[in-house]
Motif scaffolding. Structure first.
Motif, mmCIF file in Angstrom:
data_model
loop_
_atom_site.group_PDB
_atom_site.id
_atom_site.type_symbol
_atom_site.label_atom_id
_atom_site.label_comp_id
_atom_site.label_asym_id
_atom_site.label_seq_id
_atom_site.Cartn_x
_atom_site.Cartn_y
_atom_site.Cartn_z
ATOM 1 N N ILE A 299 0.838 -1.201 0.000
ATOM 2 C CA ILE A 299 0.000 0.000 0.000
ATOM 3 C C ILE A 299 0.874 1.253 0.000
ATOM 4 O O ILE A 299 0.598 2.227 -0.704
ATOM 5 C CB ILE A 299 -0.955 -0.023 1.214
ATOM 6 N N VAL A 300 1.951 1.237 0.784
ATOM 7 C CA VAL A 300 2.857 2.388 0.840
ATOM 8 C C VAL A 300 3.521 2.606 -0.515
ATOM 9 O O VAL A 300 3.633 3.738 -0.999
ATOM 10 C CB VAL A 300 3.915 2.186 1.958
ATOM 11 N N ARG B 1 -7.178 13.344 -5.493
ATOM 12 C CA ARG B 1 -7.777 12.503 -4.444
ATOM 13 C C ARG B 1 -8.198 13.352 -3.242
ATOM 14 O O ARG B 1 -9.249 13.127 -2.654
ATOM 15 C CB ARG B 1 -6.802 11.415 -4.021
ATOM 16 N N GLU C 107 -2.239 13.619 -8.948
ATOM 17 C CA GLU C 107 -3.139 12.548 -8.517
ATOM 18 C C GLU C 107 -3.483 12.684 -7.038
ATOM 19 O O GLU C 107 -4.632 12.501 -6.641
ATOM 20 C CB GLU C 107 -2.512 11.180 -8.793
ATOM 21 N N GLN C 108 -2.487 13.011 -6.227
ATOM 22 C CA GLN C 108 -2.749 13.180 -4.806
ATOM 23 C C GLN C 108 -3.670 14.368 -4.554
ATOM 24 O O GLN C 108 -4.566 14.303 -3.715
ATOM 25 C CB GLN C 108 -1.425 13.352 -4.044
ATOM 26 N N ALA D 287 2.367 1.716 -3.449
ATOM 27 C CA ALA D 287 1.356 2.214 -4.384
ATOM 28 C C ALA D 287 1.058 3.690 -4.139
ATOM 29 O O ALA D 287 0.821 4.448 -5.077
ATOM 30 C CB ALA D 287 0.086 1.390 -4.269
ATOM 31 N N ALA D 288 1.088 4.106 -2.889
ATOM 32 C CA ALA D 288 0.825 5.513 -2.576
ATOM 33 C C ALA D 288 1.982 6.408 -3.023
ATOM 34 O O ALA D 288 1.761 7.550 -3.419
ATOM 35 C CB ALA D 288 0.590 5.673 -1.084
ATOM 36 N N ARG D 289 3.215 5.913 -2.983
ATOM 37 C CA ARG D 289 4.367 6.718 -3.391
ATOM 38 C C ARG D 289 4.406 6.915 -4.911
ATOM 39 O O ARG D 289 4.989 7.870 -5.396
ATOM 40 C CB ARG D 289 5.661 6.051 -2.928
ATOM 41 N N ARG D 290 3.809 6.016 -5.650
ATOM 42 C CA ARG D 290 3.849 6.112 -7.104
ATOM 43 C C ARG D 290 2.902 7.183 -7.631
ATOM 44 O O ARG D 290 2.958 7.527 -8.799
ATOM 45 C CB ARG D 290 3.481 4.762 -7.730
ATOM 46 N N ARG D 291 2.029 7.688 -6.801
ATOM 47 C CA ARG D 291 1.085 8.708 -7.269
ATOM 48 C C ARG D 291 1.810 10.040 -7.428
ATOM 49 O O ARG D 291 2.613 10.435 -6.591
ATOM 50 C CB ARG D 291 -0.061 8.856 -6.276
ATOM 51 N N THR D 292 1.450 10.717 -8.460
ATOM 52 C CA THR D 292 2.036 12.038 -8.687
ATOM 53 C C THR D 292 1.335 13.060 -7.799
ATOM 54 O O THR D 292 0.312 12.774 -7.180
ATOM 55 C CB THR D 292 1.890 12.446 -10.166
#
Length: 139
Positions: free
Chosen positions: A35-36, A50, A46-47, A38-43
């Motif tokens: 999960i961590v 969200r 994207e963040q 996957a969360a780091r891959r967001r630009t």
């Protein structure tokens, strides 16, 4: 479908597969590291998107709640509960009128004194009639 009972809507194999009751089917694990990652891959965009969706969802739910509260207040503000208050007050007064003499009788000092005297005399009478003496003789 020979393994299916006529009264059942689904076969046993379908239910076992859906509920993952077979030994070879393991329930998926919750992997915090995945999960961590996957969360780091967001630009950043994207963040931010969200975050804005979350704020919009909270705002929408608060707006719906405010509308419901205002509608409930308007509906309840038109009610006249004075009849209910009057009935409750009259019932309370009637009960209080019946209980006031009992409360006066119970709090009167002569009642407590008479009760204590009756208890003392009953104890003395019970000890003196047909019972052994309270005194113990040592031998």
């Amino acid at each position: 479908m020979r393994d299916m009972d006529e009264l059942d809507a689904l076969s046993e194999t379908t239910l076992r597969g859906a509920l993952r009751l077979d030994a070879d089917e393991r329930a998926p694990r919750l992997d915090a590291a995945a999960i961590v990652v996957a969360a780091r891959r967001r630009t950043a965009v994207e963040q931010l998107l969200r975050l804005m969706r979350g704020v919009a969802l909270v705002g929408l739910s608060l707006g719906i709640e405010a509308i419901v509260v205002v509608a409930a207040f308007n509906a309840l503000a038109d009610l006249d509960p004075s009849g209910l208050y009057g009935l409750t007050l009259a019932t309370f007064a009637a009960v209080a009128e019946r209980l006031a003499p009992l409360a006066t009788l119970a709090t009167d000092p002569s009642v407590a004194t008479a009760t204590l005297a009756a208890l003392v005399f009953a104890t003395i009478y019970e000890r003196s009639v047909g019972r052994e003496s309270v005194r113990v003789q040592a031998s």
